[in-house]
Design a protein around this motif. Structure first.
Motif, short mmCIF file in Angstrom:
data_model
loop_
_atom_site.label_atom_id
_atom_site.label_comp_id
_atom_site.label_asym_id
_atom_site.label_seq_id
_atom_site.Cartn_x
_atom_site.Cartn_y
_atom_site.Cartn_z
N MET A 150 -8.22 4.46 15.40
CA MET A 150 -7.82 3.39 14.52
C MET A 150 -8.36 3.55 13.09
O MET A 150 -9.58 3.37 12.91
CB MET A 150 -8.21 2.11 15.20
N ALA A 151 -7.44 3.55 12.09
CA ALA A 151 -8.14 3.54 10.72
C ALA A 151 -8.71 2.31 10.38
O ALA A 151 -8.39 1.33 10.58
CB ALA A 151 -6.83 3.75 9.82
N GLU A 152 -9.88 2.43 9.69
CA GLU A 152 -10.62 1.34 9.14
C GLU A 152 -10.01 0.90 7.78
O GLU A 152 -8.99 1.56 7.37
CB GLU A 152 -12.16 1.84 8.69
N LYS A 153 -10.44 -0.33 7.35
CA LYS A 153 -9.90 -0.75 6.07
C LYS A 153 -10.82 -0.26 4.94
O LYS A 153 -10.38 -0.87 3.54
CB LYS A 153 -9.86 -2.23 6.08
N ARG A 154 -11.83 0.46 5.03
CA ARG A 154 -12.61 0.70 3.96
C ARG A 154 -13.26 1.86 4.11
O ARG A 154 -13.94 2.31 5.15
CB ARG A 154 -13.59 -0.51 3.38
N LEU A 155 -13.60 2.83 3.04
CA LEU A 155 -14.43 4.07 2.84
C LEU A 155 -15.38 3.75 1.76
O LEU A 155 -14.88 3.09 0.69
CB LEU A 155 -13.65 5.07 2.80
N THR A 156 -16.46 4.39 1.77
CA THR A 156 -17.14 4.37 0.28
C THR A 156 -17.27 5.61 -0.05
O THR A 156 -17.83 6.59 0.96
CB THR A 156 -18.44 3.40 0.84
N VAL A 157 -17.08 6.15 -1.33
CA VAL A 157 -17.70 7.32 -1.99
C VAL A 157 -19.06 7.38 -2.37
O VAL A 157 -19.49 6.36 -3.26
CB VAL A 157 -16.68 7.67 -2.94
N ASN A 158 -19.93 8.22 -1.79
CA ASN A 158 -21.22 8.13 -2.35
C ASN A 158 -21.65 9.44 -2.98
O ASN A 158 -20.79 10.29 -2.82
CB ASN A 158 -22.24 8.42 -1.05
N GLN A 159 -22.59 9.39 -3.99
CA GLN A 159 -23.00 10.55 -4.58
C GLN A 159 -24.61 10.74 -4.46
O GLN A 159 -25.31 9.71 -4.79
CB GLN A 159 -22.71 10.60 -6.30
N ASN A 160 -25.01 11.54 -3.78
CA ASN A 160 -26.53 11.71 -3.49
C ASN A 160 -26.87 10.58 -2.64
O ASN A 160 -27.94 9.90 -2.78
CB ASN A 160 -27.21 11.92 -4.67
N GLU A 161 -26.05 10.14 -1.58
CA GLU A 161 -26.23 8.97 -0.68
C GLU A 161 -26.37 7.69 -1.49
O GLU A 161 -26.62 6.69 -0.80
CB GLU A 161 -27.66 9.40 0.09
N VAL A 162 -26.00 7.69 -2.64
CA VAL A 162 -25.97 6.36 -3.41
C VAL A 162 -24.25 5.84 -3.34
O VAL A 162 -23.28 6.62 -3.89
CB VAL A 162 -26.47 6.32 -4.98
N PRO A 163 -24.07 4.71 -2.86
CA PRO A 163 -22.52 4.48 -3.00
C PRO A 163 -21.99 4.15 -4.60
O PRO A 163 -22.59 3.79 -5.19
CB PRO A 163 -22.51 2.91 -2.47
N ILE A 164 -21.00 4.83 -4.82
CA ILE A 164 -20.16 4.66 -6.11
C ILE A 164 -19.28 3.99 -6.19
O ILE A 164 -18.99 3.00 -7.03
CB ILE A 164 -20.03 6.23 -6.60
N TYR A 165 -18.25 4.01 -5.34
CA TYR A 165 -17.10 3.52 -5.22
C TYR A 165 -16.39 3.33 -3.75
O TYR A 165 -16.61 4.04 -3.09
CB TYR A 165 -16.24 3.57 -6.16
N ASP A 166 -15.74 2.15 -3.61
CA ASP A 166 -14.86 2.11 -2.21
C ASP A 166 -13.59 2.48 -2.35
O ASP A 166 -13.08 2.20 -3.37
CB ASP A 166 -14.98 0.59 -1.85
N ILE A 167 -13.05 2.59 -1.40
CA ILE A 167 -11.57 2.99 -1.09
C ILE A 167 -11.10 2.05 -0.33
O ILE A 167 -11.49 1.99 0.87
CB ILE A 167 -11.07 4.52 -0.82
N VAL A 168 -10.18 1.07 -0.69
CA VAL A 168 -9.91 -0.07 0.35
C VAL A 168 -8.54 0.04 0.81
O VAL A 168 -7.65 0.57 -0.36
CB VAL A 168 -10.06 -1.44 -0.64
N PHE A 169 -8.17 -0.30 1.81
CA PHE A 169 -6.90 -0.13 2.45
C PHE A 169 -6.35 -1.43 2.77
O PHE A 169 -6.98 -2.08 3.77
CB PHE A 169 -6.75 0.89 3.73
N GLU A 170 -5.33 -1.82 2.14
CA GLU A 170 -4.98 -3.33 2.28
C GLU A 170 -3.18 -3.25 2.68
O GLU A 170 -2.53 -2.42 2.34
CB GLU A 170 -5.32 -4.23 1.44
N ASP A 171 -2.58 -4.55 3.11
CA ASP A 171 -1.24 -4.57 3.04
C ASP A 171 -0.59 -5.39 2.07
O ASP A 171 0.56 -5.69 2.26
CB ASP A 171 -0.90 -5.02 4.60
N SER A 172 -1.43 -5.97 1.01
CA SER A 172 -0.88 -6.85 -0.24
C SER A 172 -1.73 -6.67 -1.34
O SER A 172 -2.74 -5.97 -1.43
CB SER A 172 -0.59 -7.93 0.35
N PHE A 173 -1.49 -6.95 -2.16
CA PHE A 173 -2.21 -7.02 -3.81
C PHE A 173 -3.32 -8.13 -3.68
O PHE A 173 -4.09 -8.13 -4.56
CB PHE A 173 -1.36 -6.95 -4.94
N LEU A 174 -3.07 -9.16 -2.73
CA LEU A 174 -3.80 -10.43 -2.98
C LEU A 174 -5.33 -10.25 -2.60
O LEU A 174 -5.95 -10.80 -3.54
CB LEU A 174 -3.29 -11.50 -1.89
#
Ligand code: GLY
Length: 363
Positions: A1-25
């Motif tokens: 089952m797909a999750e709602k969020r992934l985090t992109v890290n650089q050298n193990e430091v979180p840089i930004y999230d990729i968020v999966f939603e079903d609306s803009f709210l």
């Protein structure tokens, strides 16, 4: 089952999230996490996307920031250029945007690349977020901080690496996506399987009917799966020193076809054709079997991509590859499969091999 969020890290430091939603709210809450309340936001979008989503996004984010304005440009790859970027700078200056403010790219790959480049260069760099509205932008171009514009006849020739602060996807947008645009994203998705993950490729093959029927659950799995692959690559090689170049599978000939066809075919369609050509070349080199080549070319064709016209000159397409920025010391760096699920860069692909591969794409 797909999750709602992934985090992109650089050298193990979180840089930004990729968020999966079903609306803009929920975008409001995501912006507040970026301390948006005292910042101005400029939504950058184009003439096809604006009537569909601009007002909805504006309304969703207004409570989360100081002011919202929007910059609109004419849709199309031909407007991904320095003239549009100049207009954007002018607009930001007139609206007194400073370094603390924020740009938001609402649209497909053209909008994301152009906004990112504006953000990378305006006042030597301001923050931006990606809100991709095409499948291709969701699975590929919005992730990894490649930004840029075309320069004269040269694709993506001027650009910068500039990471977004957030990638926010509203899966519902796929419902309004035209069929051709949908297929463009699928081309990149199949590419991810071919170069990185045989099991993912098998999943695409198994689910091809559901994918074609746009089963929302299967699409979510697919988008999530591709984002996991892309995230892994850009974390390990953010500035394309090695592994990231594998994502250019199908792109050397794809870009050349795109140019030769005067951009009448969409970028993702050309990449899909380029992937078939690269499969053919991988087979010629003995890296994959004829059966494997046929199987995955058929899979790509099954989703329904255009063929090249009979009178196209394969030789001229090969000549265009020499102008590509993927050249090194005058030799084209070509990505082939080493085996299914693994790619490699080679400099031994001859013009004759490329020509032969292009001829297989003619109807
Ligand atoms: N779209 C290829 C890359 O992000 O490297």
């Amino acid at each position: 089952m797909a999750e709602k969020r992934l985090t992109v890290n650089q050298n193990e430091v979180p840089i930004y999230d990729i968020v999966f939603e079903d609306s803009f709210l929920p975008l409001k809450e995501e912006l507040l996490k970026l301390h948006s309340e005292n910042r101005k936001i400029c939504i950058i979008t184009e003439t096809r996307v604006a009537p569909l989503y601009l007002e909805e996004v504006k309304k969703a984010i207004e409570p989360a920031c100081k002011t919202v304005c929007s910059f609109l440009f004419e849709a199309g790859e031909e407007n991904k250029n320095l003239d549009t970027v100049s207009d954007l700078y002018e607009f930001l200056i007139q609206n007194q945007f400073d370094r603390k403010d924020l740009l938001l790219a609402l649209g497909g790959g053209v909008t994301g690349d152009l906004t990112g480049f504006g953000a990378a260069t305006y006042l030597r760099g301001i923050d931006f977020i990606q809100v991709p509205t095409t499948l291709l932008a969701q699975v590929d171009s919005s992730i990894g901080g490649k930004t840029g514009v075309d320069f004269r006849a040269y694709k993506n020739m001027v650009g910068a690496f500039h990471m977004p602060k957030l990638v926010y996807m509203n899966m519902e947008v796929l419902k309004t996506l035209p069929e051709r645009e949908f297929n463009c994203g699928l081309g990149e998705i199949i590419k991810h399987g071919l170069i990185k993950d045989k099991a993912y490729l098998d999943y695409i093959e198994e689910q091809k009917e559901e994918i074609k029927n746009k089963n929302p659950e299967v699409l979510k799995e697919l988008i999530y799966g591709s984002c996991v692959i892309k995230k892994g690559v850009v974390e390990r090689d953010p500035k394309e020193q090695g592994e990231r170049a594998m994502l250019n599978f199908g792109h050397t000939l794809g870009h050349a076809i795109e140019k030769k066809m005067n951009f009448e075919l969409l970028h993702g369609e050309c990449v899909a054709l380029g992937c078939m050509a690269a499969l053919f070349i991988s087979c010629k080199m003995g890296n994959i079997s004829k059966e494997e080549c046929e199987k995955y070319c058929s899979l790509i064709r099954w989703f329904g991509y255009p063929s090249l016209p009979r009178d196209i000159s394969a030789r001229e397409i090969v000549a265009i590859t020499k102008l590509d920025k993927k050249m090194e010391h005058g030799v084209v760096k070509f990505i082939v499969l080493k085996e299914l699920g693994e790619a490699q860069i080679v400099k031994t692909v001859t013009d004759d091999m490329m020509e032969e591969a292009i001829l297989t794409l003619i109807s």
